[in-house]
Design an enzyme around this catalytic site. Structure first.
Site, PDB file in Angstrom:
ATOM      1  N   ARG A  54       0.778  -1.242   0.000  1.00 51.71           N
ATOM      2  CA  ARG A  54       0.000   0.000   0.000  1.00 51.71           C
ATOM      3  C   ARG A  54       0.808   1.291   0.000  1.00 51.71           C
ATOM      4  O   ARG A  54       0.235   2.369   0.058  1.00 51.71           O
ATOM      5  CB  ARG A  54      -0.984   0.025   1.179  1.00 51.71           C
ATOM      6  CG  ARG A  54      -2.048  -1.012   1.086  1.00 51.71           C
ATOM      7  CD  ARG A  54      -2.929  -1.083   2.279  1.00 51.71           C
ATOM      8  NE  ARG A  54      -3.178   0.212   2.895  1.00 51.71           N
ATOM      9  CZ  ARG A  54      -4.199   0.484   3.659  1.00 51.71           C
ATOM     10  NH1 ARG A  54      -5.093  -0.436   3.893  1.00 51.71           N
ATOM     11  NH2 ARG A  54      -4.348   1.658   4.204  1.00 51.71           N
ATOM     12  N   ASP A  55       2.139   1.224  -0.038  1.00 51.82           N
ATOM     13  CA  ASP A  55       2.930   2.459  -0.044  1.00 51.82           C
ATOM     14  C   ASP A  55       4.217   2.260  -0.844  1.00 51.82           C
ATOM     15  O   ASP A  55       5.298   2.614  -0.395  1.00 51.82           O
ATOM     16  CB  ASP A  55       3.251   2.887   1.390  1.00 51.82           C
ATOM     17  CG  ASP A  55       3.876   4.271   1.454  1.00 51.82           C
ATOM     18  OD1 ASP A  55       3.575   5.098   0.571  1.00 51.82           O
ATOM     19  OD2 ASP A  55       4.671   4.525   2.372  1.00 51.82           O
ATOM     20  N   VAL A  56       4.101   1.679  -2.025  1.00 54.12           N
ATOM     21  CA  VAL A  56       5.287   1.426  -2.836  1.00 54.12           C
ATOM     22  C   VAL A  56       5.678   2.715  -3.549  1.00 54.12           C
ATOM     23  O   VAL A  56       4.892   3.291  -4.289  1.00 54.12           O
ATOM     24  CB  VAL A  56       5.043   0.308  -3.873  1.00 54.12           C
ATOM     25  CG1 VAL A  56       6.272   0.100  -4.734  1.00 54.12           C
ATOM     26  CG2 VAL A  56       4.653  -0.974  -3.173  1.00 54.12           C
ATOM     27  N   GLN A  57       6.866   3.180  -3.259  1.00 54.59           N
ATOM     28  CA  GLN A  57       7.436   4.349  -3.915  1.00 54.59           C
ATOM     29  C   GLN A  57       8.947   4.230  -3.822  1.00 54.59           C
ATOM     30  O   GLN A  57       9.463   3.364  -3.111  1.00 54.59           O
ATOM     31  CB  GLN A  57       6.919   5.630  -3.274  1.00 54.59           C
ATOM     32  CG  GLN A  57       7.100   5.692  -1.779  1.00 54.59           C
ATOM     33  CD  GLN A  57       6.415   6.899  -1.187  1.00 54.59           C
ATOM     34  OE1 GLN A  57       6.442   7.966  -1.781  1.00 54.59           O
ATOM     35  NE2 GLN A  57       5.804   6.735  -0.033  1.00 54.59           N
ATOM     36  N   SER A  60      10.571   3.877  -0.467  1.00 49.58           N
ATOM     37  CA  SER A  60      10.315   2.683   0.336  1.00 49.58           C
ATOM     38  C   SER A  60      11.068   1.463  -0.190  1.00 49.58           C
ATOM     39  O   SER A  60      10.904   0.367   0.325  1.00 49.58           O
ATOM     40  CB  SER A  60       8.816   2.394   0.416  1.00 49.58           C
ATOM     41  OG  SER A  60       8.296   2.067  -0.839  1.00 49.58           O
TER      42      SER A  60
END
Length: 97
Positions: A54-57, A60
């Site tokens: 839910r927070d792939v960037q 990360s």
């Protein structure tokens, strides 16, 4: 992590006197992409219950001294809800009639 995260490693200053930025070579970029996908695939398919990051960037995706990937920012990870999650995806991908 020795090489920080992907957002900091994409372009880095090689010499403080020289403002040239050195880009990661394409082989290293491909290696990072493949390892990130393998990590996400592990969360989705090998964990029980399946997990969603839910927070792939870029920030990360952490890189060790050999540019091997470690997924970070796992505070947003949640268990995937079996059929209800699949139903949402099916609704989104369904062709309009």
């Amino acid at each position: 992590m020795p090489n920080g995260d992907l957002s900091n490693s994409l372009y880095r200053v090689t010499n403080l006197e020289d403002d040239n930025l050195q880009s990661l070579d394409w082989i290293t970029r491909l290696k990072i992409a493949i390892e990130a996908v393998e990590g996400l695939s592990y969360l989705h398919h090998e964990c029980s219950p399946p997990l969603v990051h839910r927070d792939v960037q870029a920030s990360s995706i952490l890189l060790d001294d050999k540019f091997e990937v470690r997924l970070g920012s796992l505070s947003e990870v949640c268990a995937q809800e079996g059929d209800s999650h699949q139903n949402v995806i099916t609704k989104l991908l369904r062709k309009p009639q």
